[in-house]
Design an enzyme around this catalytic site. Structure first.
Site, PDB file in Angstrom:
ATOM      1  N   LYS A 246       0.854  -1.194   0.000  1.00  0.00           N
ATOM      2  CA  LYS A 246       0.000   0.000   0.000  1.00  0.00           C
ATOM      3  C   LYS A 246       0.889   1.242   0.000  1.00  0.00           C
ATOM      4  O   LYS A 246       1.911   1.278   0.704  1.00  0.00           O
ATOM      5  CB  LYS A 246      -0.898  -0.028   1.244  1.00  0.00           C
ATOM      6  CG  LYS A 246      -1.952   1.067   1.300  1.00  0.00           C
ATOM      7  CD  LYS A 246      -2.875   0.868   2.509  1.00  0.00           C
ATOM      8  CE  LYS A 246      -3.954   1.926   2.593  1.00  0.00           C
ATOM      9  NZ  LYS A 246      -4.843   1.724   3.769  1.00  0.00           N
TER      10      LYS A 246
ATOM     11  N   SER B  55      -9.761   1.711   2.794  1.00  0.00           N
ATOM     12  CA  SER B  55      -8.881   2.458   1.932  1.00  0.00           C
ATOM     13  C   SER B  55      -7.866   1.589   1.191  1.00  0.00           C
ATOM     14  O   SER B  55      -7.322   2.022   0.179  1.00  0.00           O
ATOM     15  CB  SER B  55      -8.143   3.526   2.737  1.00  0.00           C
ATOM     16  OG  SER B  55      -7.272   2.925   3.681  1.00  0.00           O
TER      17      SER B  55
ATOM     18  N   SER C 230      -9.998  -0.637   7.001  1.00  0.00           N
ATOM     19  CA  SER C 230      -9.376  -0.457   5.681  1.00  0.00           C
ATOM     20  C   SER C 230      -8.664  -1.675   5.107  1.00  0.00           C
ATOM     21  O   SER C 230      -8.271  -1.660   3.942  1.00  0.00           O
ATOM     22  CB  SER C 230      -8.400   0.720   5.709  1.00  0.00           C
ATOM     23  OG  SER C 230      -9.112   1.929   5.665  1.00  0.00           O
TER      24      SER C 230
END
Lengths: 485, 96
Positions: free
Chosen positions: A79, A154, A178
């Protein structure tokens, strides 16, 4: 060698060590898969082909020399809020476009040290604020199961890349859901570990008392393998826990006989789609048939967790994001001599709408006259939520509930209504409030879209969560479903 | 009665040092009022005598031994500075 990208970590490890194929071949297969699918799902912010190829070569050498590390030579996505030395790290924001970290996050350092192969950096909602991956400053990510729908967020890029077979695993972060929410919406396995189990050093901060890094994988066992590689005490993170070094993957038995599993009625109320409720309750029946004792329970303060979170997380973010002043690094408005104007315009131009909205909420909740009514009140309710979990876990081993209220929703559907977007986290937030581990595993489908079952346990109960998830996986086929991309 | 008016929005924007345009100011005023209304359910919870939780876990003060160790490379750190003069970061005039 065809379709190596379809493998999970355990099978790829076997193949690499039996010399059926090399990491270079596995990496090429994943890069080919990225080439053929990335136009459709857009799960990456940066693709690091050269880094990946070099790293795969080194991994092959290590394997020849007898490396027995599970992740050596395995392609992954990180990420884009994990600092990667020499590789642009944007946090999904214009504010950090072009930012090249001078050091690696501890998690990245650990993965690099065993020569896991970085295919690239994953797309995300800006500063991890969002539940759909539509708040990325660069482009949205689309759900591999249905390109008109969101992948969740996210860590939307992280979940979509694993679901699409672009990588064998990814690393995400979870502040209010997330990791688990996008894992559920993309039909893969995601763990938010116990707060403090994985070092946050080099993770770009959103809400420090809630943020936690964790793995997204195709199977439960793979998830434990990745967690084993990234967890452990780190002197760079004062909140990182000490003394937990036993590897979990070898301990997973999948034996749930006699385990007491609580089904909290507050997670099966109106607002949770019928298809989701039905799938999760079917999954519970499977666990019961395997010998788990199912107990209906109540967590009456669950309904307050969402408000609590959306006061505490924005408050912490408004403080954490004060560091972006346009001076040391990040976007800078240079065309003025006035330092305050430079700061105001750097921040106005660098941050997107959701980030500004959350800083406004947080600053409101923290400002004099409102502090007691909002921030302090939320912190006290947090104590009650935490206590309620602690009392519950004196009687049972784990909780099983839905990960999300619905399957993946349409692109653009919730962008104009913040509260509707925030509601996506209603099932995942409580675990963050109490620092508990939560695992999401695929447990059904509705209209061709995956449903996730969430398993939450007391602090440091990751082995129990994995046992429950593994038991379920061994007796069902949901984890084998893949999108027809 | 909306609790959050334009004046308060401007005040909050000044606290976070962001120039909002009029569109954003209007949008946030509406949305913040809506959210604050949702958050009011917290007032229903009896928190008398409850201590606030700022952080999960049993944090203790951590001491490290006073030993020097390698620092980050100066050039690599300064590389991200938007405005530089050699090995210094250039800032706007602070004192008039």
């Amino acid at each position: 060698m065809a379709d190596l990208w379809k493998l999970n970590i355990s099978d790829a490890f076997d193949g690499l060590h039996k010399k059926d194929f090399t990491s270079a071949e596995l990496t090429e297969s994943c890069l080919d898969r990225v080439n053929s699918t990335e136009m459709k799902i857009q799960s990456f912010i940066t693709i690091t082909e050269n880094v990946a190829r070099d790293s795969a070569k080194e991994a092959d050498l290590k394997i020849q020399q007898g490396s027995t590390e599970y992740l050596t030579g395995i392609p992954m996505q990180l990420k884009d809020l994990l600092c990667t030395k020499g590789i642009e790290t944007t946090c999904g924001s214009q504010m950090l476009k072009g930012f090249i970290p001078a050091y690696n996050a501890t998690v990245v350092e650990k993965l690099n040290s065993v020569n896991a192969v970085t295919i690239g950096k994953g797309n995300m909602d800006e500063f991890a604020m969002g539940s759909s991956c539509e708040n990325s400053a660069f482009h949205p990510t689309f759900n591999p199961w249905d390109l008109t729908r969101v992948p969740g967020g996210s860590s939307g890029g992280a979940a979509a890349s694993v679901a699409a077979g672009q990588v064998l695993f990814s690393i995400g972060s979870d502040t209010g859901g997330s990791i688990r929410q996008p894992a559920a919406l993309c039909g893969v396995v995601g763990l938010k570990p116990t707060y403090g189990l994985v070092s946050r050093y080099g993770l770009i901060a959103f809400a420090s008392s809630l943020d936690q890094i964790g793995p997204i994988t195709k199977t439960v066992k793979d998830n434990a393998i990745v967690l084993d590689s990234i967890m452990g005490h780190d002197s760079h993170d004062a909140t990182s826990l000490t003394g937990f070094t036993n590897k979990l993957a070898p301990q997973i038995t999948g034996n749930v006989k006699g385990l007491k599993i609580g089904i909290p009625k507050e997670y099966f109320v109106d607002g949770i789609d019928l298809a989701v409720k039905t799938a999760v309750l079917e999954a519970v029946k499977v666990l019961e048939s395997l010998g788990a004792e199912i107990i209906e329970i109540s967590l009456p303060h669950t309904e307050y967790a969402l408000s609590c979170y959306y006061i505490i997380a924005p408050s912490e973010c408004s403080s954490n994001l004060a560091r972006y002043d346009g001076v040391k690094y990040g976007h800078s408005f240079l065309d003025t001599d006035d330092m305050w104007e430079a700061m105001r315009l750097s921040r106005a131009q660098g941050f997107g709408t959701e980030v500004k909205r959350r800083m406004m909420i947080g600053t409101y909740a923290l400002s004099s006259g409102y502090y007691d009514a909002y921030y302090l009140k939320a912190q006290k309710v947090r104590t009650i939520i935490k206590q309620e979990f602690e009392d519950t876990f004196k009687l049972i081993d784990a909780i099983v509930c839905p990960t999300t209220p619905s399957v993946a929703f349409g692109v653009g559907e919730k962008m104009l209504d913040p509260m509707a977007m925030y509601m996506n986290d209603v099932c995942t937030i409580p675990a963050n409030m109490a620092g508990l581990p939560g695992l999401s595993v695929p447990c059904g489908m509705s209209d061709g879209l995956p449903i996730g079952m969430q398993i939450v346990g007391p602090r440091l109960s990751e082995k129990t969560l994995y046992d429950i998830g593994y038991a379920f996986e061994q007796h069902t086929e949901w984890h084998r479903q893949r999108p027809g991309l | 009665m909306s609790e959050i008016d334009q004046k308060l929005i401007e005040h909050l924007a000044s606290l976070i040092r962001i120039d909002l345009n009029s569109e954003e100011s209007e949008l946030f005023a509406g949305q913040l009022n809506g959210l604050v209304e949702e958050f009011k359910n917290l007032q229903l919870v009896d928190t008398d005598g409850v201590e606030p939780t700022g952080h999960i876990g049993d944090l203790v003060t951590i001491m490290r031994t006073d030993e020097s160790s390698a620092s980050l490379d100066q050039e690599e750190v300064l590389m991200n500075a938007p405005d530089r003069n050699g090995m210094f970061i250039k800032v706007k005039r602070v004192i008039e």
